[in-house]
Design an enzyme around this catalytic site. Structure first.
Site, PDB file in Angstrom:
ATOM      1  N   GLU A 115       0.783  -1.171  -0.059  1.00 23.33           N
ATOM      2  CA  GLU A 115      -0.139   0.045  -0.065  1.00 23.33           C
ATOM      3  C   GLU A 115       0.789   1.260   0.143  1.00 23.33           C
ATOM      4  O   GLU A 115       0.350   2.251  -0.567  1.00 23.33           O
ATOM      5  CB  GLU A 115      -0.925   0.101   1.134  1.00 23.33           C
ATOM      6  CG  GLU A 115      -2.085  -1.266   1.062  1.00 23.33           C
ATOM      7  CD  GLU A 115      -1.581  -2.482   1.534  1.00 23.33           C
ATOM      8  OE1 GLU A 115      -0.199  -2.696   2.280  1.00 23.33           O
ATOM      9  OE2 GLU A 115      -2.164  -3.578   1.118  1.00 23.33           O
ATOM     10  N   HIS A 141     -14.824  -0.906   2.041  1.00 22.31           N
ATOM     11  CA  HIS A 141     -14.546  -1.453   2.943  1.00 22.31           C
ATOM     12  C   HIS A 141     -14.404  -0.677   4.142  1.00 22.31           C
ATOM     13  O   HIS A 141     -13.761  -0.827   5.002  1.00 22.31           O
ATOM     14  CB  HIS A 141     -13.576  -2.784   2.857  1.00 22.31           C
ATOM     15  CG  HIS A 141     -13.810  -4.103   2.147  1.00 22.31           C
ATOM     16  ND1 HIS A 141     -14.331  -3.767   0.676  1.00 22.31           N
ATOM     17  CD2 HIS A 141     -14.384  -5.474   2.284  1.00 22.31           C
ATOM     18  CE1 HIS A 141     -14.587  -4.948   0.096  1.00 22.31           C
ATOM     19  NE2 HIS A 141     -14.608  -5.942   1.022  1.00 22.31           N
TER      20      HIS A 141
END
Ligand SMILES: Cc1ncc(C[n+]2csc(CCOP(=O)(O)OP(=O)(O)O)c2C)c(N)n1
Lengths: 275, 315
Positions: free
Chosen positions: B56, B107
């Site tokens: 990430e 999410h």
């Protein structure tokens, strides 16, 4: 700005860059001399010989780009940019001052010629990859250069980015490690060893060369070989001396982030031929 | 039966549309492209999609570099990993230099459900809101999400858009125009006002009906633009109704509730009750069980409204 391949001309430019690095850090009374001085030849070679760049280029023009991932080396980048004509030399004396265009670490929005904002170690190589990917989409095969510190490569993100460059076959990526073997708290090998550097980067899919990072001839030919490598990203591991050019600063961690006082500046400049 | 639509499906479709109209739009993902729906973009524009693997921090940095190279990158993964793992990359490489990167995270919140607290994001709005220069958007439904994504592509600068795993009941019949810094008044009230975002907008509308049965008149505002906040709408609500209940699928610390309370306490103090995820890790479970546990239900919000009214009377 005149480009040159002549080694003695480049050495003279390097001498002037060192003088300005020391003066600006002294005037700022803070900053990072050690890691700026170790990278002088690398940046001088890039900006005065190798890179296709010009202060008259706009943000959308095709040009080679340089990312100073070890952002605390800002003084050497600023000195080189001023000498190239990106901004007047007088601005160097405003380094780190309130509202100066020259922030303590490179900040692209305020400083002409700075392509990418850095300062938090480990983040430059990913951004350089992004520039190289954008270049590929734009059918622009300009080179993206990136300079990392050796201590900096202890950051995990560097290795994520190392994978990315090789996965995406970024042949336009040419990265350097300023392998001066020191970081803040001491020797890299004592703090958190990173050897074998060359084998690690090779294992990550990079084309690796090892050179003397103060030798203009070696830097030049390594860059040419790196550019000829079209399928793989290239790493040039540069053996360097932290504090290079000022005898009492060389190879001492102490000079990582200490500004020279007036006496020290005078001594240092005398060594660099300033009467 | 309420119409349920998936925000991430609408994101995926909208991203493809944007990709068709603007060749500078590119997308990145961290091995969750099926979940975030960037896979739809990847299928149509394989050359403009970059799967970064499970990395990430590198994704955010690469997105920043692509933006510096003139692209409009959309970077997606789950909210907790986007904003948690890569917070400093977002701060340093994206927001500080004002890089034109759009972070669209799926999410968010606890409706992630069964994966448990490791995957539930109750801190993302707080983490993004505290970064100078970041725009933070939490759409109320799929239509608003789609337009927020379109808006983000046209806006120059960093944007965080929070989506969810679950489908949401629709609040808007079809097209909904998102305007940054502006909220949508869905219901005018006299006694108090719900200021909500995300799925809680719908829940607040349900709570409003419950309260109406008891003779309590509640207003409902959809505050999708959390930063910049529609301060005027918040202050109007404070002045006109004298009490506010914020409602969000996010920790009561640092999110919409905090933003509203900050504004109200400085400019027109009235009682503010924050409905949100309590300051704890919940559990695995179904989204319904978790929302029930956090009292993020019509009844939970109606209870908060009564507490707000009691405080208002005491004043
Ligand atoms: C993420 C991050 N952590 C810590 C620092 C503080 N810091 C500045 S320079 C430095 C050491 C860097 O060593 P190296 O990369 O070897 O740089 P050089 O010796 O070339 O100056 C550290 C820890 C930082 N700038 N960024």
């Amino acid at each position: 700005m005149k480009k040159t391949d002549n080694v003695s001309e480049l050495a003279e430019i390097a001498r002037q860059i060192r003088i300005n690095v020391l003066k600006m850090i002294h005037l700022a009374a803070s900053g990072h001399p050690g890691g700026s001085l170790s990278a002088v030849e690398i940046l001088v070679s890039l900006y005065f010989s190798k890179m296709n760049h010009s202060p008259s280029h706009s943000k959308t023009d095709k040009r080679d780009k340089f990312v100073l991932s070890k952002g605390h080396g800002a003084p050497v980048l600023y000195s080189v940019l001023a000498k190239c004509g990106y901004f007047p030399e007088e601005e160097l004396w405003t380094l780190r001052k309130f509202n100066s265009t020259l922030s303590g670490h490179p900040y692209a929005p305020s400083t002409p010629g700075v392509e990418i904002t850095t300062g938090s170690l480990g983040q430059g190589l990913s951004q350089a990859n992004g520039l190289a990917l954008a270049g590929r989409l734009n059918k622009d095969d300009s080179i993206v250069y990136c300079l990392m510190g050796d201590g900096e490569t202890q950051e995990g993100q560097i290795w994520e980015a190392a994978m990315t460059a090789s996965h995406y076959k970024l042949g336009t990526m040419v990265a350097f490690i300023d392998n001066n073997e020191l970081q803040i708290d001491g020797f890299v090998r004592d703090i958190m060893g990173i050897e074998p550097i060359a084998k690690k980067w090779e294992a990550f899919g990079w084309h690796v060369q090892e050179i003397d990072g103060h030798d203009f001839g070696a830097i030049s030919s390594a860059i040419e070989k790196a550019k000829a490598e079209k399928e793989r990203p290239s790493l040039i591991k540069c053996r360097t001396v932290k504090g290079k050019g000022v005898s009492f600063m060389e190879n001492l961690a102490k000079w990582h982030g200490t500004a020279p006082n007036a006496d020290e500046l005078k001594k240092a400049l005398a060594e660099l031929g300033v009467a | 039966m309420t119409n349920m639509l998936s925000l991430r499906d609408f994101y995926g479709k909208t991203l493809v549309e944007l990709g068709r109209s603007n060749k500078d739009v590119v997308a990145l993902d961290c091995d969750l492209s099926g979940s975030t729906r960037t896979s739809m973009f990847a299928k149509e524009f394989p050359d403009r999609f970059f799967n970064m693997g499970v990395a990430e921090q590198d994704m955010m940095g690469t997105a920043a570099g692509l933006a510096a190279g003139g692209k409009i990158p959309f970077a997606s993964t789950f909210a907790i990993f986007a904003t948690g793992r890569a917070w400093e990359q977002i701060r340093q490489s994206i927001a500080y230099p004002d890089a034109n990167v759009k972070i669209v995270a799926s999410h968010g919140g606890i409706t992630v459900g069964q994966d448990g607290p490791s995957h539930q994001a109750g801190e993302d709005i707080s983490l993004m809101r505290s970064i100078p220069g970041m725009t933070v958007i939490v759409p109320a439904d799929a239509h608003e999400a789609a337009d927020a994504v379109r808006w983000a592509a046209s806006h120059v600068g960093p944007v965080y858009i929070r989506l969810t795993r679950d489908k949401f009941p629709v609040v808007y019949d079809e097209k909904k125009t998102f305007a940054v810094g502006k909220s949508t008044s869905l219901k005018k009230g006299k006694d108090l006002t719900f200021v909500a975002c995300g799925m809680l907008t719908y829940v607040a509308l349900e709570a409003e009906k419950m309260l109406a049965n008891d003779g309590i008149s509640a207003g409902v505002i959809d505050m999708a633009s959390i930063k910049p906040l529609d301060e005027q709408a918040v202050l109007d609500a404070a002045v006109e109704t004298g009490a506010i209940v914020t409602a969000e699928e996010h920790s009561i610390i640092g999110g919409l509730g905090s933003a509203v309370a900050e504004t109200v306490s400085e400019k027109h103090p009235v009682p503010v009750i924050r409905a949100g995820i309590p300051d704890t890790y919940l559990s695995s479970g179904t989204p319904e069980e978790l929302m029930e546990a956090a009292h993020l239900t019509p009844k939970g919000l109606a209870d908060c409204a009564r507490r707000a009214l009691a405080l208002k009377k005491k004043k």
